[in-house]
Design a protein around this motif. Structure first.
Motif, PDB file in Angstrom:
ATOM      1  N   UNK A  77      -2.846  -4.128   3.216  1.00 56.36           N
ATOM      2  CA  UNK A  77      -1.692  -4.978   2.991  1.00 56.36           C
ATOM      3  C   UNK A  77      -0.903  -4.499   1.782  1.00 56.36           C
ATOM      4  N   UNK A  78      -1.594  -4.146   0.715  1.00 53.05           N
ATOM      5  CA  UNK A  78      -0.923  -3.794  -0.525  1.00 53.05           C
ATOM      6  C   UNK A  78      -0.078  -2.534  -0.394  1.00 53.05           C
ATOM      7  N   UNK A  79      -0.620  -1.503   0.253  1.00 50.81           N
ATOM      8  CA  UNK A  79       0.172  -0.279   0.385  1.00 50.81           C
ATOM      9  C   UNK A  79       1.323  -0.478   1.377  1.00 50.81           C
ATOM     10  N   UNK A  80       1.126  -1.316   2.395  1.00 50.55           N
ATOM     11  CA  UNK A  80       2.216  -1.637   3.317  1.00 50.55           C
ATOM     12  C   UNK A  80       3.338  -2.343   2.567  1.00 50.55           C
ATOM     13  N   UNK A  81       2.967  -3.247   1.702  1.00 49.58           N
ATOM     14  CA  UNK A  81       3.924  -3.992   0.905  1.00 49.58           C
ATOM     15  C   UNK A  81       4.678  -3.063  -0.046  1.00 49.58           C
ATOM     16  N   UNK A  82       3.971  -2.148  -0.676  1.00 50.47           N
ATOM     17  CA  UNK A  82       4.597  -1.186  -1.582  1.00 50.47           C
ATOM     18  C   UNK A  82       5.679  -0.378  -0.874  1.00 50.47           C
ATOM     19  N   UNK A  83       5.360   0.122   0.292  1.00 50.12           N
ATOM     20  CA  UNK A  83       6.290   0.984   1.013  1.00 50.12           C
ATOM     21  C   UNK A  83       7.507   0.209   1.488  1.00 50.12           C
ATOM     22  N   UNK A  84       7.300  -0.960   2.112  1.00 54.41           N
ATOM     23  CA  UNK A  84       8.433  -1.740   2.613  1.00 54.41           C
ATOM     24  C   UNK A  84       9.287  -2.286   1.475  1.00 54.41           C
ATOM     25  N   UNK A  85       8.669  -2.603   0.347  1.00 51.52           N
ATOM     26  CA  UNK A  85       9.430  -3.060  -0.816  1.00 51.52           C
ATOM     27  C   UNK A  85      10.373  -1.968  -1.300  1.00 51.52           C
ATOM     28  N   UNK A  86       9.909  -0.731  -1.280  1.00 53.94           N
ATOM     29  CA  UNK A  86      10.759   0.376  -1.723  1.00 53.94           C
ATOM     30  C   UNK A  86      11.949   0.564  -0.788  1.00 53.94           C
TER      31      UNK A  86
END
Length: 264
Positions: A77-86
């Motif tokens: 979840x965290x890395x998915x969130x990082x990428x979509x946030x960018x």
């Protein structure tokens, strides 16, 4: 720089596919040893670690898809969130400092200062990459459960609103991501309404029309309270369960507003 063993749960499906490639490149630019990729973003709890499946299949069958969705971890979840946030931050052609601060502060709120600092270093490296929104979102759609995808969408609207308004470009980007994530228009509109001021927002959040009867309103509230209940994302860890409380409170506020307006 030491290996990034800071997420608290081993990565599962996000080690493969487009997300794995993006994170691998970011880690490489930070100077981490790629030989440590097995525990790339989390030392994990030995009692909760799950078997990793690094290979990403573009067309998994239904049974495999459901099995893998059950394996989504806090790290996934965290890395998915990082990428979509960018992706959302760059949607209007610039990186507003208020939006960057929102991302960092949200990570501090969820994970604590030390882990947030490390996550933000990775976030900045990810932001420098050219990312295929479709490929990343499709991987998430196939591998992540519905409640977790709704949580991602809520976070993305929070980023866009951090500078005081959601621009048309940001809204278009989030809507596109939502479609790729397999989120229905009703769910999208419900979460979007939580970030806009309108007399009709309470009804939109509950996914009903203003003409709904009292019984329909009560039924809608029960359904939405179940859909957005923090327990739906407890498999992602206590930190994400707390983060989901924002959506749940918005549903409660919407119902209380309608109760007062309609007098029941």
């Amino acid at each position: 720089m030491a290996g990034l063993k800071w997420i608290g749960a081993t990565l599962g499906w996000s080690l493969g596919g487009p997300i794995g490639a993006i994170i691998g490149l970011a880690i490489g630019s930070l100077g981490d040893a790629m030989s440590d990729k097995g525990n790339l973003l989390g030392s994990g709890n030995p009692n909760t670690q799950q078997k990793q499946e690094p290979k990403y299949r573009s067309r998994p069958n239904y049974r495999t898809q459901q099995q893998r969705r059950a394996q989504t971890t806090s790290g996934d979840f965290e890395v998915s969130l990082l990428i979509l946030a960018s992706v959302v931050i760059k949607a209007d052609g610039k990186q507003d400092q208020r939006e960057l601060d929102f991302v960092r502060n949200k990570f501090v709120e969820l994970y604590g200062k030390d882990r947030a600092n490390k996550a933000f270093k990775l976030f900045k490296k990810v932001s420098n990459q050219s990312i295929s929104t479709r490929d990343v979102s499709m991987q998430i759609q196939q591998m992540m459960d519905h409640s977790s995808r709704l949580q991602l969408l809520h976070f993305l609207f929070g980023i866009a609103k951090a500078d005081g308004m959601v621009t048309d470009e940001e809204e278009d980007q989030i809507h596109s991501i939502s479609n790729y994530l397999g989120i229905s228009n009703r769910d999208y509109s419900s979460i979007k309404a939580m970030f806009y001021n309108s007399v009709d927002n309470a009804y939109t959040i509950l996914e009903i029309d203003k003409s709904a009867s009292v019984d329909q309103i009560k039924k809608a509230y029960r359904n939405m309270a179940k859909k957005y209940h923090p327990d739906r994302v407890e498999h992602l860890g206590e930190e994400h369960k707390k983060g989901a409380e924002d959506k749940f409170k918005q549903v409660q506020k919407a119902y209380e507003f309608i109760q007062k307006e309609r007098g029941f």
